[in-house]
Design an enzyme around this catalytic site. Structure first.
Site, PDB file in Angstrom:
ATOM      1  N   TRP A   1       5.840  -1.587  -6.375  1.00  0.00           N
ATOM      2  CA  TRP A   1       4.416  -1.285  -6.203  1.00  0.00           C
ATOM      3  C   TRP A   1       4.113  -0.909  -4.751  1.00  0.00           C
ATOM      4  O   TRP A   1       3.242  -0.071  -4.488  1.00  0.00           O
ATOM      5  CB  TRP A   1       3.580  -2.505  -6.604  1.00  0.00           C
ATOM      6  CG  TRP A   1       2.120  -2.355  -6.313  1.00  0.00           C
ATOM      7  CD1 TRP A   1       1.176  -1.771  -7.119  1.00  0.00           C
ATOM      8  CD2 TRP A   1       1.422  -2.791  -5.133  1.00  0.00           C
ATOM      9  NE1 TRP A   1      -0.050  -1.812  -6.518  1.00  0.00           N
ATOM     10  CE2 TRP A   1       0.060  -2.433  -5.290  1.00  0.00           C
ATOM     11  CE3 TRP A   1       1.806  -3.453  -3.971  1.00  0.00           C
ATOM     12  CZ2 TRP A   1      -0.898  -2.715  -4.329  1.00  0.00           C
ATOM     13  CZ3 TRP A   1       0.849  -3.719  -3.008  1.00  0.00           C
ATOM     14  CH2 TRP A   1      -0.477  -3.355  -3.200  1.00  0.00           C
ATOM     15  N   HIS A   2       4.853  -1.514  -3.811  1.00  0.00           N
ATOM     16  CA  HIS A   2       4.575  -1.240  -2.403  1.00  0.00           C
ATOM     17  C   HIS A   2       4.926   0.184  -2.004  1.00  0.00           C
ATOM     18  O   HIS A   2       4.363   0.719  -1.046  1.00  0.00           O
ATOM     19  CB  HIS A   2       5.338  -2.225  -1.505  1.00  0.00           C
ATOM     20  CG  HIS A   2       4.704  -3.571  -1.434  1.00  0.00           C
ATOM     21  ND1 HIS A   2       4.889  -4.535  -2.396  1.00  0.00           N
ATOM     22  CD2 HIS A   2       3.878  -4.126  -0.508  1.00  0.00           C
ATOM     23  CE1 HIS A   2       4.209  -5.620  -2.075  1.00  0.00           C
ATOM     24  NE2 HIS A   2       3.583  -5.405  -0.933  1.00  0.00           N
ATOM     25  N   GLY A   3       5.877   0.797  -2.689  1.00  0.00           N
ATOM     26  CA  GLY A   3       6.223   2.157  -2.307  1.00  0.00           C
ATOM     27  C   GLY A   3       7.345   2.717  -3.139  1.00  0.00           C
ATOM     28  O   GLY A   3       8.140   1.968  -3.724  1.00  0.00           O
TER      29      GLY A   3
END
Length: 473
Positions: free
Chosen positions: A320-322
Site C-alpha cells: 500500500w505504501h508504494g
C-alpha cells in the site's frame, strides 16, 4: 499546496478560517468542501474528478447497502464496490509497477519490452480510497448507518487536514462532529499550538536532516559509518516528518472544531515490533487490522492461519505504501517478525526483559526495515546493508563528511532527545498533579514554541520545496 508552504500559511489558511468563522454553521460543510477541493486542485485540477467520483460511488453504495437485506446479493454489492475502489487504486498506483516487472521478466528471456505511457499517481489517492472503503464496509457490517447527507459525506472525504496524507479516519468518527461541534477559543488555541509544533518538527528537524539522508543513500559504496549514519538520520527524518504532518493535521482540525485521533504514541520507545505497530501510524494499523486482517480470517482459523494472516496483512500494508519491491520486502520483514513474536508469546517463550535491552533491540530491527523502506531499489538497499556490516570499510567517507554539518548534528541530537525524553516529560507532567503547575508548564511550552515557529517560517522561506515524505504514498 502543502501545509509547510508560504502560500498555505499566509493565503489559504487565513482566508479559509476567516470565511469559515463568518459563515453560519449550516454553511460550513459547503465551505470545507470548497476549500478542500480548491487545495486539491492547486496540485492538479484534472484529477479532481477522481476524488469526486470516488466520493459519489461510496455515497451511492452506502445507500444501496442500507436498503438491501443480508444475503448473496448484498455481498455481491459489497464486492463490486470494493473492486471499483481497488481497481482505481490498482490502475493509478500499480499499473506502472506491474508493466515494469513484466518487462523485466520478458527482457530477461530476450523478448521485446512492452511500451506504454507512464501513469501519474494522483496525490492522496491511497488515503481517500481507504476512507471510502471503510465507510462502505461499515455500512455493510451494519456498524454504521448510511448517511443521507451527501454534502457532509463529501466534506468528510475531502476534509483537507487529512485528505493528502491521513490520518486514515472512519466516517463514524466524524459523522456526529459534522452535525454538531463546538468552537471555543481554548480549542482553537490548542489547534494553533499543535499546528506550530508539527510545523517546527517538519521544517527545523526533518528538513534539516534530509540532505544527509539523500547523500548517504546515494553513496555508491557506503562505509559502516556512512551507512549507519544515513540509516539513523532517515529513522529520525521519517518520524519527525510524518508525525509533524500528523500534528499539523490534528491542529488544523481542532482549529475547525473537529477532534482527530492521535496517530503516533512515541513509537521509538517500543519494546517489540508488536508494540511498535501499536504506536506507529496508529490510524493505518487500526485500518489494516479491522478491514484486512479480520477480513482474511484474523485468528479464527487456527495458529498457522493466524500467522499467515498477520504476514499477509503486513505484506499488503507494505505494498500500500508504494509500487516497489522495496515496500513489499519491508512488509515481509515486519510481517515475519510479528508472526515470530506472536508464536513466542503463545509458546511462553517471550520473557519480560529490561528496557535497556529491548528498546535498542527493537530499534535495530526498525532501522534495518527503514533502510529497505527508503532505498530506491532492492539492490540499493542491499548496498546499504553491506555498508552497515562494514564490508566497504569502517570510517566516515570524505564524500559524506561534508554533509555532516553542525546544524545537522544539532538537529539529530535534538531529535533523539525529544524521542526519548518526551515520553518521560509527559509522564512527569501527568504525575505532577498540581492544578497550579500544569497551566504554567503549558504557557512555558507555548512561549518557547513561538520563536521556533518564527524560525521555521524564516527557514521555510529560504529553502527549496520539500514535500512531506508520506505524500508519495
Amino acid at each position: 499546496m502543502v501545509f509547510s508552504s508560504n502560500v498555505f500559511l499566509f493565503l489559504f489558511l487565513p482566508v479559509f478560517l476567516i470565511v469559515y468563522y463568518l459563515l453560519p454553521f449550516r454553511w460550513r460543510s459547503a465551505w470545507i468542501l470548497t476549500g478542500s477541493y480548491a487545495l486539491y486542485s492547486w496540485w492538479r485540477l484534472d484529477f479532481l474528478w477522481l476524488l469526486v467520483a470516488i466520493t459519489a460511488v461510496a455515497y451511492l453504495y452506502g445507500l444501496i447497502l442500507e436498503k438491501q437485506s443480508d444475503g448473496p446479493r448484498r455481498r455481491w454489492t459489497l464486492t463490486s464496490a470494493i473492486v471499483l475502489n481497488l481497481g482505481a487504486l490498482a490502475y493509478f498506483k500499480y499499473a506502472n509497477f506491474g508493466i515494469e516487472s513484466f518487462n523485466a521478466i520478458t527482457q530477461s528471456f530476450g523478448m521485446q519490452a512492452f511500451t506504454w505511457a507512464p501513469i501519474l499517481l494522483p496525490i492522496g489517492l491511497s488515503f481517500f480510497i481507504f476512507h471510502a472503503i471503510s465507510y462502505i464496509v461499515d455500512v455493510y457490517r451494519r456498524e454504521e448507518q448510511a448517511t443521507h447527507n451527501p454534502l457532509d459525506f463529501a466534506a468528510f472525504i475531502a476534509l483537507f487536514p487529512h485528505l493528502i496524507a491521513g490520518p486514515v479516519l472512519k466516517y463514524n468518527l466524524l459523522a456526529d462532529q459534522f452535525r454538531s461541534r463546538t468552537h471555543t477559543l481554548e480549542k482553537f488555541s490548542y489547534g494553533a499550538t499543535r499546528f506550530m509544533t508539527g510545523f517546527a518538527k517538519k521544517v527545523l528537524i526533518a528538513d534539516t536532516i534530509a540532505p544527509l539522508v539523500t547523500a548517504a543513500f546515494h553513496q555508491p559504496n557506503p562505509s559502516m559509518a556512512d551507512a549507519w549514519l544515513g540509516a539513523l538520520a532517515y529513522t529520525l527524518q521519517l518520524y519527525f516528518d510524518f508525525s509533524g504532518y500528523s500534528d499539523m493535521a490534528i491542529g488544523l482540525a481542532a482549529m475547525m472544531g473537529f477532534k482527530f485521533p492521535e496517530n503516533f504514541n512515541h513509537p521509538y520507545i517500543s519494546r517489540s515490533i508488536t508494540e511498535f505497530w501499536r504506536r506507529w501510524h496508529m490510524s493505518l494499523s487500526s485500518w489494516l487490522r479491522e478491514y484486512l486482517y479480520i477480513s482474511l480470517g484474523g485468528n479464527r482459523h487456527g495458529r498457522a492461519r493466524t500467522y499467515l494472516n498477520l504476514w499477509l496483512t503486513m505484506v499488503l500494508g507494505g505494498l500500500w505504501h508504494g509500487a516497489n519491491w522495496t515496500f513489499v520486502l519491508w512488509g515481509v520483514w515486519h510481517g515475519s517478525i510479528l508472526a515470530v513474536e506472536r508464536r513466542m508469546k503463545e509458546a511462553s517463550l517471550w520473557k519480560p526483559s529490561p528496557a535497556w535491552l529491548t528498546i535498542p533491540g527493537t530499534m535495530i530491527l526498525v532501522i534495518i526495515g527503514w533502510v529497505m523502506f527508503r532505498a530506491d531499489s532492492v539492490p540499493d538497499a542491499f548496498r546499504m546493508y553491506r555498508g552497515m556490516l562494514g564490508l566497504n570499510g569502517v570510517s566516515l567517507s570524505d564524500t559524506l563528511a561534508w554533509q555532516v554539518k553542525p546544524s545537522v548534528l544539532v538537529s539529530m541530537l535534538l531529535a533523539a532527545l525529544l524521542v526519548y525524553l518526551a515520553p518521560y516529560w509527559g509522564n512527569r507532567v501527568g504525575d505532577v498533579g498540581s492544578k497550579l503547575l500544569r497551566p504554567r508548564l503549558a504557557v512555558g511550552a507555548t512561549v518557547m514554541l513561538l520563536p521556533l515557529f518564527v524560525l521555521a517560517i524564516l527557514k521555510l522561506s529560504a529553502q527549496s520545496y520539500t514535500p512531506f515524505l508520506y505524500f508519495q504514498f
